[in-house]
Design an enzyme around this catalytic site. Structure first.
Site, PDB file in Angstrom:
ATOM      1  N   GLY A  76       0.650  -1.042  -0.389  1.00 52.05           N
ATOM      2  CA  GLY A  76       0.137  -0.341   0.017  1.00 52.05           C
ATOM      3  C   GLY A  76       0.701   1.435  -0.415  1.00 52.05           C
ATOM      4  O   GLY A  76       0.411   2.327   0.322  1.00 52.05           O
ATOM      5  N   TRP A  78       2.342   3.357  -2.287  1.00 51.61           N
ATOM      6  CA  TRP A  78       1.857   3.839  -3.392  1.00 51.61           C
ATOM      7  C   TRP A  78       0.645   4.541  -3.248  1.00 51.61           C
ATOM      8  O   TRP A  78       0.543   5.703  -3.333  1.00 51.61           O
ATOM      9  CB  TRP A  78       1.963   3.458  -4.963  1.00 51.61           C
ATOM     10  CG  TRP A  78       3.671   3.105  -6.044  1.00 51.61           C
ATOM     11  CD1 TRP A  78       4.345   2.836  -4.582  1.00 51.61           C
ATOM     12  CD2 TRP A  78       3.960   2.913  -7.024  1.00 51.61           C
ATOM     13  NE1 TRP A  78       5.859   2.829  -5.894  1.00 51.61           N
ATOM     14  CE2 TRP A  78       5.204   2.708  -7.071  1.00 51.61           C
ATOM     15  CE3 TRP A  78       2.763   3.014  -8.152  1.00 51.61           C
ATOM     16  CZ2 TRP A  78       5.869   3.100  -7.765  1.00 51.61           C
ATOM     17  CZ3 TRP A  78       3.491   3.243  -9.671  1.00 51.61           C
ATOM     18  CH2 TRP A  78       5.584   3.040  -9.477  1.00 51.61           C
ATOM     19  N   ASP A 103      -5.086  -5.828  -6.522  1.00 47.82           N
ATOM     20  CA  ASP A 103      -4.062  -6.143  -6.242  1.00 47.82           C
ATOM     21  C   ASP A 103      -4.485  -7.707  -5.426  1.00 47.82           C
ATOM     22  O   ASP A 103      -5.871  -8.342  -5.213  1.00 47.82           O
ATOM     23  CB  ASP A 103      -3.021  -6.393  -4.513  1.00 47.82           C
ATOM     24  CG  ASP A 103      -1.724  -6.423  -4.511  1.00 47.82           C
ATOM     25  OD1 ASP A 103      -0.283  -6.323  -4.563  1.00 47.82           O
ATOM     26  OD2 ASP A 103      -1.304  -7.754  -5.098  1.00 47.82           O
ATOM     27  N   ASP A 119      -7.182 -10.423  -9.151  1.00 50.89           N
ATOM     28  CA  ASP A 119      -6.330 -10.800 -10.328  1.00 50.89           C
ATOM     29  C   ASP A 119      -6.421 -10.156 -11.841  1.00 50.89           C
ATOM     30  O   ASP A 119      -6.495 -10.456 -12.188  1.00 50.89           O
ATOM     31  CB  ASP A 119      -5.845 -12.371 -11.097  1.00 50.89           C
ATOM     32  CG  ASP A 119      -4.556 -12.874 -11.635  1.00 50.89           C
ATOM     33  OD1 ASP A 119      -4.127 -11.889 -12.130  1.00 50.89           O
ATOM     34  OD2 ASP A 119      -3.913 -13.561 -12.029  1.00 50.89           O
ATOM     35  N   ASP A 143       3.118  -1.053  -9.875  1.00 45.35           N
ATOM     36  CA  ASP A 143       4.125  -1.517  -9.572  1.00 45.35           C
ATOM     37  C   ASP A 143       3.986  -2.765  -9.511  1.00 45.35           C
ATOM     38  O   ASP A 143       4.267  -3.563  -8.494  1.00 45.35           O
ATOM     39  CB  ASP A 143       4.045  -0.454  -8.209  1.00 45.35           C
ATOM     40  CG  ASP A 143       5.066  -0.774  -7.562  1.00 45.35           C
ATOM     41  OD1 ASP A 143       6.855  -1.048  -8.398  1.00 45.35           O
ATOM     42  OD2 ASP A 143       6.107  -1.013  -6.674  1.00 45.35           O
ATOM     43  N   LYS A 183       6.507  -0.347 -14.118  1.00 47.10           N
ATOM     44  CA  LYS A 183       7.881  -0.870 -13.139  1.00 47.10           C
ATOM     45  C   LYS A 183       7.964  -1.705 -14.783  1.00 47.10           C
ATOM     46  O   LYS A 183       6.932  -2.787 -15.196  1.00 47.10           O
ATOM     47  CB  LYS A 183       7.232  -1.706 -12.441  1.00 47.10           C
ATOM     48  CG  LYS A 183       8.326  -2.379 -11.961  1.00 47.10           C
ATOM     49  CD  LYS A 183       8.523  -3.836 -11.353  1.00 47.10           C
ATOM     50  CE  LYS A 183       8.217  -3.808  -9.225  1.00 47.10           C
ATOM     51  NZ  LYS A 183       8.420  -2.720  -8.642  1.00 47.10           N
TER      52      LYS A 183
HETATM   53  N1  SAM Z   1       3.699  -0.177  -4.979  1.00 50.26           N
HETATM   54  C1  SAM Z   1       3.051  -1.244  -3.738  1.00 50.26           C
HETATM   55  C2  SAM Z   1       3.724  -0.382  -2.836  1.00 50.26           C
HETATM   56  O1  SAM Z   1       4.032   0.501  -3.116  1.00 50.26           O
HETATM   57  O2  SAM Z   1       3.258  -1.291  -1.282  1.00 50.26           O
HETATM   58  C3  SAM Z   1       4.444  -2.467  -4.239  1.00 50.26           C
HETATM   59  C4  SAM Z   1       3.834  -3.744  -5.132  1.00 50.26           C
HETATM   60  S1  SAM Z   1       4.648  -4.833  -4.975  1.00 50.26           S
HETATM   61  C5  SAM Z   1       6.240  -4.295  -5.554  1.00 50.26           C
HETATM   62  C6  SAM Z   1       4.296  -5.469  -6.309  1.00 50.26           C
HETATM   63  C7  SAM Z   1       2.832  -6.412  -5.875  1.00 50.26           C
HETATM   64  O3  SAM Z   1       2.403  -6.479  -7.501  1.00 50.26           O
HETATM   65  C8  SAM Z   1       2.588  -7.258  -5.370  1.00 50.26           C
HETATM   66  O4  SAM Z   1       1.732  -7.354  -3.871  1.00 50.26           O
HETATM   67  C9  SAM Z   1       2.007  -8.642  -6.012  1.00 50.26           C
HETATM   68  O5  SAM Z   1       0.905  -8.664  -5.102  1.00 50.26           O
HETATM   69  C10 SAM Z   1       0.972  -7.486  -6.950  1.00 50.26           C
HETATM   70  N2  SAM Z   1       0.633  -8.605  -8.593  1.00 50.26           N
HETATM   71  C11 SAM Z   1       1.467  -9.215  -8.625  1.00 50.26           C
HETATM   72  N3  SAM Z   1       1.268  -9.950 -10.354  1.00 50.26           N
HETATM   73  C12 SAM Z   1      -0.587  -9.460 -10.031  1.00 50.26           C
HETATM   74  C13 SAM Z   1      -1.165  -9.588 -10.850  1.00 50.26           C
HETATM   75  N4  SAM Z   1      -1.624 -10.326 -11.362  1.00 50.26           N
HETATM   76  N5  SAM Z   1      -2.645  -8.404  -9.998  1.00 50.26           N
HETATM   77  C14 SAM Z   1      -3.006  -8.182  -9.423  1.00 50.26           C
HETATM   78  N6  SAM Z   1      -1.330  -8.237  -8.637  1.00 50.26           N
HETATM   79  C15 SAM Z   1      -0.197  -8.207  -8.787  1.00 50.26           C
END
Ligand code: SAM
Length: 231
Positions: A76, A78, A103, A119, A143, A183
């Site tokens: 959370g 961002w 997420d 997802d 991200d 990202k």
């Molecule tokens: N921006 C976030 C923060 O500041 O807290 C950190 C994000 S973390 C680097 C990447 C996130 O992408 C993870 O929580 C992961 O569960 C999510 N993610 C990866 N693939 C996903 C998908 N197909 N659908 C939704 N979320 C996804």
């Protein structure tokens, strides 16, 4: 305890017992990471929060009153920054922005942020998200990062799939003039995506904030000035 080159105390973690070398290195990096300490001090849920802070401080993408989608939002950081900068929790009226976050993992509530656990790659995800948005947005942030498999080519393709999906979604829901920030990783596999973004946005650049670990190939693609959907 030893000090590092900046004078901070450097914590070392012992291996042995059940702790593997990879967890020792991860733990050491966390304990010695100034952004982890800063996030804890300032009440942000992730060190990633500072990546958005840096990018926004430089390129001014978040303004009061904007509506923003945050893809891959957990835990959370961002969303916290976006909510603050668009004024999502500022009560009713002028200047009140909106943050819609998703997420695949759960995310504890953040004031002013509407969250759905889904997802993004699921077939019905874009439709569910459009229903939450109820119109258009000014910025799509992503991200999202898939868990790595260790197989370089597979990992690159999975990452690219997420960015491409986010870009396609952005071009459906952005207001003209809107922003897409995602990202990406240095792989050279994203030439087609970049060409498409250059057609759809007036400016496209890669950014690597100082808080993005310098030893990682992570970088962000920032596209501003969405030209609008072709009629
Ligand atoms: N921006 C976030 C923060 O500041 O807290 C950190 C994000 S973390 C680097 C990447 C996130 O992408 C993870 O929580 C992961 O569960 C999510 N993610 C990866 N693939 C996903 C998908 N197909 N659908 C939704 N979320 C996804």
């Amino acid at each position: 305890m030893a000090k590092d080159s900046t004078g901070r105390l450097h914590v070392t973690v012992k291996t042995g017992g059940k702790r593997k070398l990879s967890s020792k290195l991860w733990l050491e990096r966390q304990l010695n990471d100034p952004y982890v300490a800063k996030a804890k001090r300032e009440g942000y849920r992730s060190r990633s929060a500072y990546k958005l802070v840096e990018i926004d401080d430089k390129y001014r993408i978040l303004k009061p009153g904007m509506s923003v989608v945050d893809l891959g939002a957990a835990p959370g950081g961002w969303s916290q920054i976006a909510a603050k900068r668009v004024g999502a929790a500022d009560g009713q009226g002028k200047g009140k922005g909106k943050v819609i976050a998703v997420d695949v993992l759960e995310m504890p509530e953040i004031a002013g942020v509407s969250f759905a656990q889904l997802d993004f790659l699921a077939e019905d995800a874009p439709e569910k998200l459009r229903a939450m948005i109820g119109g258009r947005v000014d910025a799509v942030l992503s991200d999202m990062a898939a868990n790595t498999t260790g197989h370089r080519k597979t990992d690159q393709l999975r990452i690219l799939g997420l960015v491409e999906g986010a870009a396609a979604f952005a071009s459906e829901v952005l207001n003209p003039g809107g922003t897409f920030l995602a990202k990406a990783f240095q792989s050279g596999a994203d030439a087609e995506l970049l060409a498409q973004l250059k057609r759809d946005f007036s400016s496209v650049r890669h950014v690597k904030p100082a808080s993005s670990r310098q030893d990682s190939s992570e970088r962000y693609v920032l596209a501003t000035g969405f030209r609008g959907r072709p009629k």
